[in-house]
Design a protein around this motif. Structure first.
Motif, mmCIF file in Angstrom:
data_model
loop_
_atom_site.group_PDB
_atom_site.id
_atom_site.type_symbol
_atom_site.label_atom_id
_atom_site.label_comp_id
_atom_site.label_asym_id
_atom_site.label_seq_id
_atom_site.Cartn_x
_atom_site.Cartn_y
_atom_site.Cartn_z
ATOM 1 N N THR A 347 33.679 17.230 -13.957
ATOM 2 C CA THR A 347 33.722 18.672 -13.728
ATOM 3 C C THR A 347 33.480 19.361 -15.062
ATOM 4 O OG1 THR A 347 36.131 18.702 -14.019
ATOM 5 C CG2 THR A 347 35.286 18.517 -11.763
ATOM 6 N N VAL A 348 32.732 20.446 -15.021
ATOM 7 C CA VAL A 348 32.335 21.163 -16.236
ATOM 8 C C VAL A 348 32.729 22.622 -16.091
ATOM 9 C CG1 VAL A 348 30.395 21.765 -17.742
ATOM 10 C CG2 VAL A 348 30.391 19.580 -16.530
ATOM 11 N N ARG A 349 33.292 23.169 -17.161
ATOM 12 C CA ARG A 349 33.686 24.580 -17.163
ATOM 13 C C ARG A 349 33.139 25.248 -18.417
ATOM 14 N NH1 ARG A 349 38.236 22.003 -15.420
ATOM 15 N NH2 ARG A 349 39.171 22.037 -17.513
ATOM 16 N N VAL A 409 19.450 31.252 -19.516
ATOM 17 C CA VAL A 409 20.517 30.447 -18.917
ATOM 18 C C VAL A 409 20.595 29.099 -19.635
ATOM 19 C CG1 VAL A 409 21.391 29.397 -16.813
ATOM 20 C CG2 VAL A 409 20.168 31.579 -16.700
ATOM 21 N N TRP A 410 21.794 28.791 -20.143
ATOM 22 C CA TRP A 410 22.082 27.480 -20.736
ATOM 23 C C TRP A 410 23.001 26.715 -19.787
ATOM 24 C CZ3 TRP A 410 20.094 25.290 -25.114
ATOM 25 C CH2 TRP A 410 19.367 26.125 -25.992
ATOM 26 N N HIS A 411 22.701 25.446 -19.568
ATOM 27 C CA HIS A 411 23.521 24.600 -18.708
ATOM 28 C C HIS A 411 24.192 23.526 -19.561
ATOM 29 C CE1 HIS A 411 21.932 26.104 -14.864
ATOM 30 N NE2 HIS A 411 20.796 26.247 -15.529
ATOM 31 N N CYS A 412 25.490 23.444 -19.434
ATOM 32 C CA CYS A 412 26.212 22.318 -20.021
ATOM 33 C C CYS A 412 26.262 21.235 -18.941
ATOM 34 C CB CYS A 412 27.615 22.737 -20.454
ATOM 35 S SG CYS A 412 28.563 21.389 -21.202
ATOM 36 N N GLU A 413 25.557 20.116 -19.170
ATOM 37 C CA GLU A 413 25.406 19.081 -18.148
ATOM 38 C C GLU A 413 26.127 17.802 -18.565
ATOM 39 O OE1 GLU A 413 21.315 18.392 -17.387
ATOM 40 O OE2 GLU A 413 20.958 20.380 -16.501
ATOM 41 N N ALA A 414 26.913 17.278 -17.632
ATOM 42 C CA ALA A 414 27.604 16.001 -17.853
ATOM 43 C C ALA A 414 27.083 14.997 -16.842
ATOM 44 C CB ALA A 414 29.107 16.175 -17.697
ATOM 45 N N ARG A 415 26.791 13.787 -17.305
ATOM 46 C CA ARG A 415 26.275 12.734 -16.428
ATOM 47 C C ARG A 415 27.202 11.534 -16.478
ATOM 48 N NH1 ARG A 415 22.989 8.185 -16.850
ATOM 49 N NH2 ARG A 415 22.873 8.473 -19.114
ATOM 50 N N SER A 416 27.625 11.106 -15.291
ATOM 51 C CA SER A 416 28.501 9.935 -15.184
ATOM 52 C C SER A 416 27.898 8.938 -14.210
ATOM 53 C CB SER A 416 29.897 10.341 -14.697
ATOM 54 O OG SER A 416 30.538 11.172 -15.643
ATOM 55 N N ILE A 417 28.177 7.661 -14.430
ATOM 56 C CA ILE A 417 27.744 6.604 -13.507
ATOM 57 C C ILE A 417 29.000 6.002 -12.885
ATOM 58 C CG2 ILE A 417 26.574 4.398 -13.285
ATOM 59 C CD1 ILE A 417 24.826 5.190 -15.637
ATOM 60 N N LEU A 418 29.133 6.168 -11.559
ATOM 61 C CA LEU A 418 30.296 5.687 -10.832
ATOM 62 C C LEU A 418 29.880 4.485 -9.992
ATOM 63 C CD1 LEU A 418 31.154 8.516 -11.762
ATOM 64 C CD2 LEU A 418 32.305 8.812 -9.569
ATOM 65 N N THR A 419 30.594 3.384 -10.184
ATOM 66 C CA THR A 419 30.277 2.156 -9.462
ATOM 67 C C THR A 419 31.433 1.808 -8.540
ATOM 68 O OG1 THR A 419 28.992 1.370 -11.351
ATOM 69 C CG2 THR A 419 29.605 -0.248 -9.681
ATOM 70 N N ALA A 420 31.221 1.989 -7.239
ATOM 71 C CA ALA A 420 32.246 1.683 -6.249
ATOM 72 C C ALA A 420 32.163 0.213 -5.862
ATOM 73 C CB ALA A 420 32.080 2.568 -5.028
ATOM 74 N N SER A 421 33.141 -0.241 -5.079
ATOM 75 C CA SER A 421 33.168 -1.642 -4.651
ATOM 76 C C SER A 421 31.979 -1.986 -3.781
ATOM 77 C CB SER A 421 34.468 -1.928 -3.886
ATOM 78 O OG SER A 421 35.580 -1.746 -4.727
ATOM 79 N N SER A 422 31.545 -1.041 -2.981
ATOM 80 C CA SER A 422 30.395 -1.282 -2.121
ATOM 81 C C SER A 422 29.289 -0.312 -2.501
ATOM 82 C CB SER A 422 30.770 -1.098 -0.645
ATOM 83 O OG SER A 422 31.230 0.225 -0.415
ATOM 84 N N THR A 429 25.873 14.149 -11.606
ATOM 85 C CA THR A 429 25.642 15.152 -12.643
ATOM 86 C C THR A 429 26.356 16.433 -12.258
ATOM 87 O OG1 THR A 429 23.480 14.224 -13.174
ATOM 88 C CG2 THR A 429 23.901 16.450 -13.912
ATOM 89 N N ALA A 430 27.069 16.982 -13.202
ATOM 90 C CA ALA A 430 27.739 18.270 -13.000
ATOM 91 C C ALA A 430 27.314 19.196 -14.121
ATOM 92 C CB ALA A 430 29.252 18.097 -12.986
#
Length: 680
Positions: A347-349, A409-422, A429-430
């Motif tokens: 989450t990005v604020r 417009v400037w965007h603060c972007e965060a990228r995460s890689i989520l690996t679930a069991s399946s 990206t948020a």
């Protein structure tokens, strides 16, 4: 004479009724009564393919090698059936056909004079064998087509006996296809179990019974000795019309329950993404069927299920921890523990907006949360596509703020890689947007150049707009000014209308853009107005049409407005006057477009107004746009004067005397045609 037809079929389906297909089967017919096999032959063809669904249209053509006398159509439920009957009779020469009384109820039946048989919306009852026979003289030939209405009936059903199964029992399973199938379906058996998910084909162990009549049900009976490993196995009975290329398939399933004590398999640890749906499978055995429970990290029962399938939806980070699956029946309890890890998206604020003056510095803060922490954090600019790394706290600092490179417009972007069991790893990206306003003075506005020259009386608009390259922030206000020693401000706004335009509107104009940080002015715009001469004539100094003889300062003044500059001349009684009597053309002020030509009544051998100056005077002006004339009727006034005078007079007595008095007079008091009074 044998003849062979081709197997044809059409298929169709309807959302509101079972699928019906008509199969056209060619058969070989021998003409036994023909004189000569080559003399007459018949073939039957269809406009349809191999299959035809109920309510579809069917057209059968009876093709005859030679012109026949008659064509007969026959119908029977099956080839060679005892119910064979004449359907229709056709006379070739008259091109007429008659449907037999037994088939009058077939409202969709039409037989044309050439022997073509048409069924508009074929029905189940019209399934059967259609035969065309042609007659000529003593010759005849015939051929038939088998029309099979293919119907997909109701889904099959499975009946188990006995209803309660125990390991070692010999169980009987009966599969019934249901009514409405034609041709009858093939019934196959398949058993799916946990240890054999692909299933075992048990068809060879079953006894198949075909339907007793058309559209009737088929059945298959399977006998099995069940064991504990059959618990929760699924028996599948499939009904399919395999002789059709696009065979309809329908299946029934039966889940087996076999009595045995509880058992439960191990469960692997799970990793889930917050908000997703996470299935938890508890593989438990036992009969009576165990009560299956999902136990939360706090020891409470989260869910209960008879099948052992649980679904956590939506998964919440508060549910993370040690969970367990528990199976309970009267014979005991079994438990399998596992661990649940919950991942959640970043989450990005950021603040919604920020303002900085051109050349200044600004910091745009950005706070980020996520599990795992974001793999990448970057600031992106919409307009330029620039991607800038943040500082250690996630903020973006901009020095020397430039409206072209930094505003927007400037965007603060965060990228995460989520690996679930399946499932594969999923990238999330948020972003949060900040609208950065860089304030700066407006650039030169863009002004329109009107057509030039304009004619007096026309209409014209002067329009302008902010600079496209550097419009200014905040948005400037626009206004027009007239450029002269003291600028004249026109009404505010990007557009000024001159209607009608006149000579006095000629000049240079500029559009000004103004905001809090400064003012910019467009390049000058020229407004050039042309006009044909318009003029007036007046006398000076009296301003009247009459003047006295001897006046030394009397003159006639001709005033003209025109552009381009006019040519002027004086006329007297229509004749051009000598130029030495008037002054040269003179302009009256810069950009006034006013000129005057003055007529003086003095010159060679004269310096005063004379009596014979009484005339009609005309001022004539012209330029390339036209000409104009104004006239002045001048009357010169004088006191009466006696031309001849007598000191003495002699009279002859007795005669009437006569005296003559000659005078000159042009007086204001004298009316036209009236003479001054003379006294003797």
């Amino acid at each position: 004479m044998p003849s062979t037809a081709v197997l044809l079929a059409l298929t169709s389906s309807s959302a509101n009724r079972p699928r019906l297909l008509v199969v056209l089967l060619a058969v070989t017919i021998c003409c036994y009564n023909c004189k000569s096999a080559a003399a007459l032959s018949v073939s039957v063809s269809s406009n349809s393919g191999q299959y035809l669904s109920e309510l579809s249209n069917l057209r059968l053509h009876c093709n005859v090698s030679e012109k026949p006398d008659y064509i007969f159509w026959y119908y029977s439920t099956v080839p060679g059936g005892t119910d064979r009957a004449v359907l229709a009779r056709c006379h070739w020469d008259s091109a007429t056909c008659a449907v037999e009384s037994g088939f009058k109820a077939w409202a969709n039946l039409v037989v044309m004079g050439n022997g073509t048989l048409s069924l508009a919306g074929v029905a189940r009852s019209q399934d059967g064998y259609y035969e065309c026979e042609a007659f000529r003289d003593r010759l005849d030939a015939k051929e038939g087509i088998r029309v099979v209405v293919v119907v997909t009936g109701s889904e099959p059903s499975i009946v188990q006996s006995p209803t309660q199964l125990t390991s070692g029992d010999l169980a009987t399973f009966s599969c019934n296809s249901g009514s409405g199938w034609n041709p009858p379906p093939r019934l196959t058996w398949l058993r799916n179990s946990i240890d054999k998910p692909a299933g075992d084909d048990l068809t060879a162990l079953a006894l198949y019974s075909p339907p007793a009549a058309k559209f009737g049900p088929a059945s298959s009976v399977l006998r099995l000795t069940v064991g504990a490993d059959d618990h929760e196995a699924v028996l599948i009975c499939t009904a399919a019309q395999t002789e059709l290329s696009n065979a309809s398939v329908s299946a029934a399933q039966l889940k087996l329950l076999v009595k045995h004590k509880p058992s439960i398999g191990s469960i692997a640890d799970l990793t889930a993404v917050e908000g997703s749906s996470v299935p938890v499978a508890c593989s438990a055995g036992g009969y009576p069927a165990p009560r299956l429970q999902l136990i939360g990290a706090n020891g409470s029962v989260m869910q209960e299920s008879a099948s052992g399938m649980f679904t956590l939806y939506p998964v919440d980070r508060s549910q993370a921890g040690a969970l367990a699956c528990r199976a309970v029946n009267p014979l005991g309890t079994a438990t399998a523990a596992f661990r649940l890890s919950v991942l959640y998206q970043p989450t990005v604020r950021t603040p919604a907006s920020a303002v900085v003056d051109a050349g200044g510095s600004v910091t745009l803060p950005c706070s980020v949360d996520g599990n795992p922490p974001p793999a990448e954090l970057v600031w992106r600019h919409d307009a330029t596509g620039a991607a800038l790394p943040p500082s250690s706290d996630g903020a973006l600092r901009l020095d020397g703020a430039d409206p072209r490179r930094h505003a927007g417009v400037w965007h603060c972007e965060a990228r995460s890689i989520l690996t679930a069991s399946s499932g594969p790893p999923t990238e999330y990206t948020a972003s949060s947007a900040v609208v950065l306003t860089v304030r700066y003075r407006p650039g030169l506005p863009q002004a329109s150049q009107p057509r030039s020259p304009l004619l007096a009386g026309e209409s014209v608009n002067l329009t302008c707009q902010p600079s496209q390259v550097s419009p200014g922030e905040p948005a400037p206000s626009l206004a027009w000014v007239r450029i002269q020693s003291s600028p004249v401000h026109l009404p505010a706004g990007p557009s000024v209308r001159f209607s009608p335009v006149g000579l006095s509107d000629s000049g240079s104009y500029a559009c000004r853009a103004v905001n809090d940080l400064g003012t910019s002015e467009s390049a000058p715009v020229s407004l050039l107005v042309h006009q044909a001469p318009s003029l007036t004539v007046e006398s000076a100094p009296t301003g009247a049409n009459a003047a006295r003889v001897g006046s030394t300062n009397f003159r006639l003044v001709c005033r003209v407005r025109a552009n381009p500059a006019p040519r002027l001349r004086w006329l007297r009684n229509g004749a051009r006057m000598p130029p030495e009597l008037f002054t040269e053309l003179a302009g009256l002020g810069d950009q006034s477009f006013e000129y005057q030509l003055t007529l003086h009544f003095r010159g060679f051998q004269r310096s005063v107004l004379r009596l014979n100056d009484t005339r009609v005077y005309q001022c004539f002006a012209d330029n390339e746009l036209g000409n104009s004339t104004a006239e002045h009727r001048l009357e010169v006034l004088t006191q009466p004067s006696i031309v001849n005078a007598f000191d003495k007079a002699a009279f002859v007595p007795g005669r009437r005397p006569a005296l003559a008095c000659q005078f000159i007079s042009h007086s204001v008091s004298a009316s036209p045609g009236e003479h001054p009074m003379v006294a003797l």
